[in-house]
Design an enzyme around this catalytic site. Sequence first.
Site, PDB file in Angstrom:
ATOM      1  N   ASN A   9      26.034  38.923   4.417  1.00  0.00           N
ATOM      2  CA  ASN A   9      25.970  37.499   4.727  1.00  0.00           C
ATOM      3  C   ASN A   9      26.309  36.796   3.412  1.00  0.00           C
ATOM      4  O   ASN A   9      25.471  36.685   2.518  1.00  0.00           O
ATOM      5  CB  ASN A   9      24.554  37.162   5.215  1.00  0.00           C
ATOM      6  CG  ASN A   9      24.398  35.707   5.558  1.00  0.00           C
ATOM      7  OD1 ASN A   9      25.266  34.885   5.276  1.00  0.00           O
ATOM      8  ND2 ASN A   9      23.274  35.384   6.163  1.00  0.00           N
ATOM      9  N   ARG A  91      28.533  38.320   8.674  1.00  0.00           N
ATOM     10  CA  ARG A  91      28.247  37.049   9.324  1.00  0.00           C
ATOM     11  C   ARG A  91      29.402  36.111   9.004  1.00  0.00           C
ATOM     12  O   ARG A  91      29.704  35.855   7.832  1.00  0.00           O
ATOM     13  CB  ARG A  91      26.954  36.467   8.766  1.00  0.00           C
ATOM     14  CG  ARG A  91      26.640  35.132   9.361  1.00  0.00           C
ATOM     15  CD  ARG A  91      25.414  34.549   8.708  1.00  0.00           C
ATOM     16  NE  ARG A  91      24.990  33.362   9.416  1.00  0.00           N
ATOM     17  CZ  ARG A  91      23.948  32.644   9.051  1.00  0.00           C
ATOM     18  NH1 ARG A  91      23.236  32.990   8.000  1.00  0.00           N
ATOM     19  NH2 ARG A  91      23.629  31.573   9.730  1.00  0.00           N
ATOM     20  N   HIS A 179      23.732  29.014  13.913  1.00  0.00           N
ATOM     21  CA  HIS A 179      22.527  29.873  13.920  1.00  0.00           C
ATOM     22  C   HIS A 179      22.513  30.811  15.136  1.00  0.00           C
ATOM     23  O   HIS A 179      21.458  31.258  15.584  1.00  0.00           O
ATOM     24  CB  HIS A 179      21.223  29.029  13.930  1.00  0.00           C
ATOM     25  CG  HIS A 179      20.915  28.399  12.610  1.00  0.00           C
ATOM     26  ND1 HIS A 179      20.434  27.112  12.496  1.00  0.00           N
ATOM     27  CD2 HIS A 179      21.018  28.862  11.353  1.00  0.00           C
ATOM     28  CE1 HIS A 179      20.255  26.808  11.231  1.00  0.00           C
ATOM     29  NE2 HIS A 179      20.610  27.858  10.508  1.00  0.00           N
ATOM     30  N   HIS A 206      14.758  27.179  15.049  1.00  0.00           N
ATOM     31  CA  HIS A 206      15.041  27.965  13.845  1.00  0.00           C
ATOM     32  C   HIS A 206      14.883  27.013  12.657  1.00  0.00           C
ATOM     33  O   HIS A 206      15.755  26.183  12.398  1.00  0.00           O
ATOM     34  CB  HIS A 206      16.464  28.543  13.905  1.00  0.00           C
ATOM     35  CG  HIS A 206      16.845  29.285  12.662  1.00  0.00           C
ATOM     36  ND1 HIS A 206      16.955  30.657  12.601  1.00  0.00           N
ATOM     37  CD2 HIS A 206      17.115  28.849  11.413  1.00  0.00           C
ATOM     38  CE1 HIS A 206      17.277  31.021  11.378  1.00  0.00           C
ATOM     39  NE2 HIS A 206      17.387  29.940  10.634  1.00  0.00           N
ATOM     40  N   LEU A 207      13.744  27.109  11.969  1.00  0.00           N
ATOM     41  CA  LEU A 207      13.437  26.167  10.895  1.00  0.00           C
ATOM     42  C   LEU A 207      13.435  26.890   9.555  1.00  0.00           C
ATOM     43  O   LEU A 207      12.439  27.512   9.165  1.00  0.00           O
ATOM     44  CB  LEU A 207      12.067  25.508  11.145  1.00  0.00           C
ATOM     45  CG  LEU A 207      11.837  24.912  12.547  1.00  0.00           C
ATOM     46  CD1 LEU A 207      10.422  24.352  12.664  1.00  0.00           C
ATOM     47  CD2 LEU A 207      12.876  23.834  12.860  1.00  0.00           C
ATOM     48  N   ARG A 239      20.251  18.767   3.847  1.00  0.00           N
ATOM     49  CA  ARG A 239      21.218  18.115   4.752  1.00  0.00           C
ATOM     50  C   ARG A 239      20.536  17.013   5.565  1.00  0.00           C
ATOM     51  O   ARG A 239      19.376  17.155   5.936  1.00  0.00           O
ATOM     52  CB  ARG A 239      21.815  19.130   5.730  1.00  0.00           C
ATOM     53  CG  ARG A 239      22.696  20.159   5.049  1.00  0.00           C
ATOM     54  CD  ARG A 239      23.197  21.213   6.026  1.00  0.00           C
ATOM     55  NE  ARG A 239      22.856  22.542   5.562  1.00  0.00           N
ATOM     56  CZ  ARG A 239      22.972  23.659   6.274  1.00  0.00           C
ATOM     57  NH1 ARG A 239      23.415  23.616   7.508  1.00  0.00           N
ATOM     58  NH2 ARG A 239      22.642  24.821   5.760  1.00  0.00           N
ATOM     59  N   MET A 282       9.799  23.497   1.505  1.00  0.00           N
ATOM     60  CA  MET A 282       8.697  22.979   2.315  1.00  0.00           C
ATOM     61  C   MET A 282       7.339  23.281   1.690  1.00  0.00           C
ATOM     62  O   MET A 282       6.410  22.468   1.777  1.00  0.00           O
ATOM     63  CB  MET A 282       8.793  23.557   3.731  1.00  0.00           C
ATOM     64  CG  MET A 282       7.819  22.977   4.705  1.00  0.00           C
ATOM     65  SD  MET A 282       7.884  21.172   4.810  1.00  0.00           S
ATOM     66  CE  MET A 282       9.158  20.935   6.026  1.00  0.00           C
ATOM     67  N   ARG A 283       7.212  24.439   1.028  1.00  0.00           N
ATOM     68  CA  ARG A 283       5.914  24.767   0.414  1.00  0.00           C
ATOM     69  C   ARG A 283       5.539  23.729  -0.633  1.00  0.00           C
ATOM     70  O   ARG A 283       4.401  23.294  -0.728  1.00  0.00           O
ATOM     71  CB  ARG A 283       5.966  26.154  -0.251  1.00  0.00           C
ATOM     72  CG  ARG A 283       5.875  27.278   0.742  1.00  0.00           C
ATOM     73  CD  ARG A 283       6.285  28.581   0.132  1.00  0.00           C
ATOM     74  NE  ARG A 283       7.715  28.563  -0.177  1.00  0.00           N
ATOM     75  CZ  ARG A 283       8.459  29.634  -0.345  1.00  0.00           C
ATOM     76  NH1 ARG A 283       7.915  30.812  -0.281  1.00  0.00           N
ATOM     77  NH2 ARG A 283       9.742  29.532  -0.602  1.00  0.00           N
ATOM     78  N   GLY A 326      12.209  30.563   7.972  1.00  0.00           N
ATOM     79  CA  GLY A 326      11.211  30.574   6.889  1.00  0.00           C
ATOM     80  C   GLY A 326      10.062  29.608   7.131  1.00  0.00           C
ATOM     81  O   GLY A 326       8.891  29.950   6.909  1.00  0.00           O
ATOM     82  N   ILE A 327      10.361  28.401   7.604  1.00  0.00           N
ATOM     83  CA  ILE A 327       9.302  27.414   7.851  1.00  0.00           C
ATOM     84  C   ILE A 327       8.594  27.720   9.171  1.00  0.00           C
ATOM     85  O   ILE A 327       7.362  27.750   9.245  1.00  0.00           O
ATOM     86  CB  ILE A 327       9.894  25.977   7.877  1.00  0.00           C
ATOM     87  CG1 ILE A 327      10.558  25.648   6.529  1.00  0.00           C
ATOM     88  CG2 ILE A 327       8.812  24.962   8.215  1.00  0.00           C
ATOM     89  CD1 ILE A 327      11.352  24.333   6.523  1.00  0.00           C
ATOM     90  N   GLU A 375      18.606  38.265  11.668  1.00  0.00           N
ATOM     91  CA  GLU A 375      20.049  38.124  11.897  1.00  0.00           C
ATOM     92  C   GLU A 375      20.787  39.407  11.509  1.00  0.00           C
ATOM     93  O   GLU A 375      21.798  39.764  12.113  1.00  0.00           O
ATOM     94  CB  GLU A 375      20.582  36.927  11.096  1.00  0.00           C
ATOM     95  CG  GLU A 375      20.084  35.605  11.654  1.00  0.00           C
ATOM     96  CD  GLU A 375      20.063  34.475  10.638  1.00  0.00           C
ATOM     97  OE1 GLU A 375      19.354  34.606   9.616  1.00  0.00           O
ATOM     98  OE2 GLU A 375      20.726  33.454  10.863  1.00  0.00           O
TER      99      GLU A 375
HETATM  100  P1  ADP Z   1      17.501  30.291   4.774  1.00  0.00           P
HETATM  101  O1  ADP Z   1      18.055  29.264   5.726  1.00  0.00           O
HETATM  102  O2  ADP Z   1      17.967  30.101   3.361  1.00  0.00           O
HETATM  103  O3  ADP Z   1      17.551  31.713   5.281  1.00  0.00           O
HETATM  104  P2  ADP Z   1      14.661  30.567   5.150  1.00  0.00           P
HETATM  105  O4  ADP Z   1      14.687  30.872   6.599  1.00  0.00           O
HETATM  106  O5  ADP Z   1      14.312  31.648   4.194  1.00  0.00           O
HETATM  107  O6  ADP Z   1      15.983  29.850   4.686  1.00  0.00           O
HETATM  108  O7  ADP Z   1      13.620  29.344   4.954  1.00  0.00           O
HETATM  109  C1  ADP Z   1      13.428  28.750   3.724  1.00  0.00           C
HETATM  110  C2  ADP Z   1      12.382  27.664   3.906  1.00  0.00           C
HETATM  111  O8  ADP Z   1      11.147  28.260   4.378  1.00  0.00           O
HETATM  112  C3  ADP Z   1      12.037  26.913   2.619  1.00  0.00           C
HETATM  113  O9  ADP Z   1      11.968  25.526   2.862  1.00  0.00           O
HETATM  114  C4  ADP Z   1      10.648  27.432   2.300  1.00  0.00           C
HETATM  115  O10 ADP Z   1       9.879  26.482   1.632  1.00  0.00           O
HETATM  116  C5  ADP Z   1      10.081  27.659   3.681  1.00  0.00           C
HETATM  117  N1  ADP Z   1       8.892  28.495   3.646  1.00  0.00           N
HETATM  118  C6  ADP Z   1       8.809  29.816   3.351  1.00  0.00           C
HETATM  119  N2  ADP Z   1       7.492  30.201   3.362  1.00  0.00           N
HETATM  120  C7  ADP Z   1       6.759  29.100   3.675  1.00  0.00           C
HETATM  121  C8  ADP Z   1       5.363  28.837   3.844  1.00  0.00           C
HETATM  122  N3  ADP Z   1       4.444  29.796   3.697  1.00  0.00           N
HETATM  123  N4  ADP Z   1       4.985  27.571   4.160  1.00  0.00           N
HETATM  124  C9  ADP Z   1       5.899  26.587   4.305  1.00  0.00           C
HETATM  125  N5  ADP Z   1       7.223  26.769   4.167  1.00  0.00           N
HETATM  126  C10 ADP Z   1       7.656  28.007   3.863  1.00  0.00           C
END
Ligand code: ADP
Length: 392
Positions: A9, A91, A179, A206-207, A239, A282-283, A326-327, A375
């Site tokens: 990817n 991908r 996605h 998908h967040l 974005r 987001m963290r 990830g979120i 993925e």
């Molecule tokens: P990508 O689109 O780059 O693959 P990911 O699916 O890895 O992205 O998601 C990245 C997002 O997930 C970031 O905003 C990160 O802060 C958030 N994230 C990861 N772990 C946590 C958590 N424990 N709490 C809140 N947000 C999180």
Amino acid sequence: MTRAILTLNSGSSSLKLGLFSETLETLAMAHVDRIGRREAAMQIKDAAGKPLPMPEHAPNAFKTNGAALRTALEVFQADFPGLEVVAVGHRVVHGGVNHAAPLRLTEEIMKDLARLAPFAPLHQPHNLAGVRASVDTFPGVPNIACFDTAFHRGHPFVNDTYALPHRYYEKGIRRYGFHGLSYDYISGELARTEPELAAGRVVVAHLGSGASMCAIRGGRSIESTMGFSAVDGLPMGTRTGQIDPGILMYLMDEEGMDSHQISDLLYKESGLLGMSGVSNDMRTLEASEEPHAAEAVDYFTYRIRRELAGLAAAMGGIDGLVFCGGIGENSPHIRARVCEDLGWLGIGVDPIRNLAHEREIGTGKVRVLVIPTNEEIVIARAAQAVLATIED
Ligand code: ADP
């Protein structure tokens, strides 16, 4: 000797690799970040998630995606002596109107896909550069493309078009959606584990850094929040998500911005980062005391709720909501915020199961699930299937 399928990817400054056995067991995963910069870094883990030992890096080990690929390969080879890569799955963000299924890449098809670069200028060229690096690194090995747009290709016309003169539709100005590999995976998992729900109406959120939502009815995508480009729909890490096109004309006319500046604004400077002025992560926003950080989170969750209701309308109702990315997979706070006040739609979240990261967290008549997406395995499966047709 280990015969393996590799997945790639390849992004603008990152490279994700997956190494799978021929029977699709995960062998290792690698993630290289900030390629081309001094702070470039690689994480490599085995199937159990244990970090693998890294070699001493030459200064140019991560200068390009090709160099990063070769460096990761060295680590894989050290761990799996006699490693033979028999197929590489890629991908590729855009398959255009014609490509709905994974396919073996030829020079002809590469040219066709390169012509789609203006449709996804921030992704497609980097995806194809990954294919070139793979061709150089593994001469003679089949390269198989899997398209992010493919899962959405069966959308009904009204979900695929804009209200422009019809000739623009013919020119390919359509609502492609992205996605797709993630949605394909979630849809497959639902079919395997929740066949009754999979036969119904499900919204998948998908967040991640990129974020979108998809309405899936009977296992098929019928609507997505992303459209012609991957900037539409939900606000994301950097974005804007949906924006009034009148703003773009204003910025051109009144602020003299050109398309590159506008592209940077929409894709790289906006979203959670631009709104908060704090971070795209987001963290960090969840932990921040800054009022603009709270506003960015409010806007993010509000837009998800708005889109959710729209997607439910597109399907004539909703039986399930799935969080991933990830979120979606890791933030109980965001999941709870998204679902608050959605009782009218039959959606509620149990705070204890949500905090405990359980798979099933809903309390209303709509099932609410958290399913980690994958993925890479979708790409590996497609590569395995195409390889079988070549070897037969
Ligand atoms: P990508 O689109 O780059 O693959 P990911 O699916 O890895 O992205 O998601 C990245 C997002 O997930 C970031 O905003 C990160 O802060 C958030 N994230 C990861 N772990 C946590 C958590 N424990 N709490 C809140 N947000 C999180």
